[in-house]
Write a protein that holds these residues in place. Structure first.
Motif, mmCIF file in Angstrom:
data_model
loop_
_atom_site.group_PDB
_atom_site.id
_atom_site.type_symbol
_atom_site.label_atom_id
_atom_site.label_comp_id
_atom_site.label_asym_id
_atom_site.label_seq_id
_atom_site.Cartn_x
_atom_site.Cartn_y
_atom_site.Cartn_z
ATOM 1 N N ILE A 136 0.865 -1.173 0.000
ATOM 2 C CA ILE A 136 0.000 0.000 0.000
ATOM 3 C C ILE A 136 0.908 1.231 0.000
ATOM 4 O O ILE A 136 1.774 1.386 0.870
ATOM 5 N N ALA A 137 0.724 2.091 -0.998
ATOM 6 C CA ALA A 137 1.669 3.185 -1.213
ATOM 7 C C ALA A 137 0.968 4.532 -1.315
ATOM 8 O O ALA A 137 -0.255 4.624 -1.453
ATOM 9 N N GLU A 138 1.768 5.572 -1.235
ATOM 10 C CA GLU A 138 1.323 6.927 -1.517
ATOM 11 C C GLU A 138 2.434 7.643 -2.269
ATOM 12 O O GLU A 138 3.581 7.185 -2.283
ATOM 13 N N LYS A 139 2.109 8.738 -2.889
ATOM 14 C CA LYS A 139 3.100 9.483 -3.680
ATOM 15 C C LYS A 139 4.230 9.983 -2.793
ATOM 16 O O LYS A 139 3.998 10.546 -1.719
ATOM 17 N N MET A 140 5.450 9.745 -3.253
ATOM 18 C CA MET A 140 6.615 10.256 -2.527
ATOM 19 C C MET A 140 6.711 11.768 -2.717
ATOM 20 O O MET A 140 6.427 12.291 -3.805
ATOM 21 N N GLY A 141 7.095 12.448 -1.674
ATOM 22 C CA GLY A 141 7.252 13.895 -1.757
ATOM 23 C C GLY A 141 8.448 14.279 -2.603
ATOM 24 O O GLY A 141 9.260 13.427 -3.000
ATOM 25 N N PRO A 142 8.600 15.561 -2.907
ATOM 26 C CA PRO A 142 9.730 16.029 -3.727
ATOM 27 C C PRO A 142 11.071 15.720 -3.067
ATOM 28 O O PRO A 142 11.180 15.629 -1.839
ATOM 29 N N VAL A 143 12.092 15.541 -3.891
ATOM 30 C CA VAL A 143 13.455 15.344 -3.405
ATOM 31 C C VAL A 143 14.319 16.469 -3.980
ATOM 32 O O VAL A 143 13.880 17.226 -4.857
ATOM 33 N N TYR A 144 15.547 16.574 -3.486
ATOM 34 C CA TYR A 144 16.419 17.656 -3.937
ATOM 35 C C TYR A 144 17.592 17.129 -4.754
ATOM 36 O O TYR A 144 18.230 16.147 -4.393
ATOM 37 N N LYS A 145 17.835 17.779 -5.869
ATOM 38 C CA LYS A 145 19.010 17.534 -6.697
ATOM 39 C C LYS A 145 19.832 18.803 -6.637
ATOM 40 O O LYS A 145 19.571 19.773 -7.345
ATOM 41 N N GLY A 146 20.790 18.805 -5.698
ATOM 42 C CA GLY A 146 21.479 20.062 -5.390
ATOM 43 C C GLY A 146 20.497 20.999 -4.719
ATOM 44 O O GLY A 146 19.868 20.647 -3.720
ATOM 45 N N ASP A 147 20.312 22.158 -5.282
ATOM 46 C CA ASP A 147 19.351 23.128 -4.739
ATOM 47 C C ASP A 147 17.992 23.021 -5.427
ATOM 48 O O ASP A 147 17.047 23.720 -5.043
ATOM 49 N N GLU A 148 17.907 22.145 -6.437
ATOM 50 C CA GLU A 148 16.662 22.026 -7.204
ATOM 51 C C GLU A 148 15.702 21.038 -6.543
ATOM 52 O O GLU A 148 16.077 19.926 -6.182
ATOM 53 N N ARG A 149 14.467 21.457 -6.401
ATOM 54 C CA ARG A 149 13.419 20.605 -5.826
ATOM 55 C C ARG A 149 12.747 19.838 -6.976
ATOM 56 O O ARG A 149 12.226 20.441 -7.902
ATOM 57 N N VAL A 150 12.795 18.509 -6.902
ATOM 58 C CA VAL A 150 12.333 17.679 -8.017
ATOM 59 C C VAL A 150 11.135 16.833 -7.606
ATOM 60 O O VAL A 150 11.165 16.137 -6.589
ATOM 61 N N ASP A 151 10.076 16.893 -8.416
ATOM 62 C CA ASP A 151 8.925 16.015 -8.247
ATOM 63 C C ASP A 151 9.207 14.746 -9.053
ATOM 64 O O ASP A 151 9.373 14.796 -10.273
ATOM 65 N N LEU A 152 9.258 13.593 -8.387
ATOM 66 C CA LEU A 152 9.604 12.335 -9.051
ATOM 67 C C LEU A 152 8.436 11.719 -9.818
ATOM 68 O O LEU A 152 8.609 10.702 -10.488
ATOM 69 N N GLY A 153 7.268 12.304 -9.722
ATOM 70 C CA GLY A 153 6.121 11.755 -10.433
ATOM 71 C C GLY A 153 5.526 10.549 -9.721
ATOM 72 O O GLY A 153 5.273 10.595 -8.516
ATOM 73 N N TRP A 154 5.328 9.471 -10.472
ATOM 74 C CA TRP A 154 4.654 8.283 -9.932
ATOM 75 C C TRP A 154 5.633 7.362 -9.199
ATOM 76 O O TRP A 154 5.704 6.157 -9.458
#
Length: 301
Positions: A136-154
């Motif tokens: 049972i899962a839910e969407k993972m929150g954004p992560v950071y690539k350096g200073d950039e905030r990245v939405d990983l999608g599904w």
């Protein structure tokens, strides 16, 4: 119990496997989660031996759940349609098209792996479809690539495990084969890191052991020296290795996850090379001699 799982029933008659080493009778009834790396799943030779070892363990009374990866196969499937693989912190950026490819690839791999177990005489059940999925899962929150905030999608975080679904079959003598796909409460698929799945499943069922079958011989003191295996680690020693910079690259998040796994009740975690002959059987009987053993025991060397 879902009909899709029930339909997969097959007897385990005429299995004649000799393990590479004898196993002490005291391990009968132990619960083990084994994670097959994606490259091993795609290697006919390595996979055949891993399946044989898994069935040999089951024949001696060990309860085994198999979690598999398949990232390389997903990369290849994406490349075939001209889509570039993008990862952040080791996690695949998964838009809708990538998710569709990943689901198709993982389900196919899962079904093929399950069938290979059956061909060897194993009582294997596929857990990848929407009607038979314990994650049972839910969407993972954004992560950071350096200073950039990245939405990983599904990409999903595991919220809970339907341990009753797994345990009911496990204790009836079956081998659940679990794909790295989760479902949210609305029935949407999420791509989940297979290491995270293995750890979550092992913690949920309070496994005695978790075994990672990887492409490396264990945790290495020097990433360029495959003979520099650290044979045994406690959480304290692992943390010291991380702080000193000895552990880096792809092993870093895996080791951090292992430390968390021990704190959640997993007794022992082993990291082994899946391409070594009979790696699973050897690693089950002598994890320190085969790869790296991670344990909470304070007397670790």
């Amino acid at each position: 119990m879902t009909s899709s799982v029930v339909d997969q029933k097959k007897t385990m008659d005429n299995v004649t496997l000799s393990p590479s080493q004898p196993i002490d009778k005291s391990v009968e009834g132990q619960v083990v989660v084994v994670k097959f790396g994606g490259n091993a799943v795609q290697s006919a030779t390595a996979l055949e031996t891993l399946i044989e070892d898994t069935i040999a363990l089951v024949k001696q009374g060990v309860k085994v759940i198999v979690v598999h990866g398949g990232g390389t196969a997903v990369n290849d499937a994406l490349a075939a349609i001209g889509k570039k693989t993008e990862k952040v912190n080791g996690l695949r950026v998964t838009d809708s098209e990538t998710l569709s490819v990943a689901v198709k690839t993982f389900v196919e791999l899962n079904e093929q792996l399950t069938e290979k177990f059956r061909e060897k005489g194993g009582n294997a059940l596929s857990f990848s479809s929407k009607s038979a999925n314990p994650l049972i899962a839910e969407k993972m929150g954004p992560v950071y690539k350096g200073d950039e905030r990245v939405d990983l999608g599904w990409v999903g975080d595991i919220v809970s495990i339907d341990q009753g679904l797994l345990e009911s079959w496990l204790w009836a003598g079956w081998i659940p084969i679990v794909a790295p796909l989760g479902l949210d409460i609305d029935g949407h698929y999420y791509n989940i890191n297979a290491d995270h799945v293995a750890l979550a499943v092992a913690a949920a069922i309070q496994a005695d052991r978790l075994i990672f079958l990887t492409d490396v011989p264990g945790v290495l003191q020097s990433i360029d020296d495959p003979t520099s295996i650290i044979r045994k680690l406690t959480p304290e020693k692992a943390a010291a290795c991380i702080e000193s910079g000895i552990i880096s690259g792809g092993m870093l998040p895996k080791l951090k996850s292992c430390i968390t796994g021990l704190s959640r009740g997993i007794q022992q975690i082993a990291i082994l090379n899946s391409f070594e002959s009979h790696a699973l059987m050897k690693g089950f009987t002598e994890p320190e001699a085969t790869g790296t053993l991670i344990t909470g025991e304070e007397d670790a060397d």
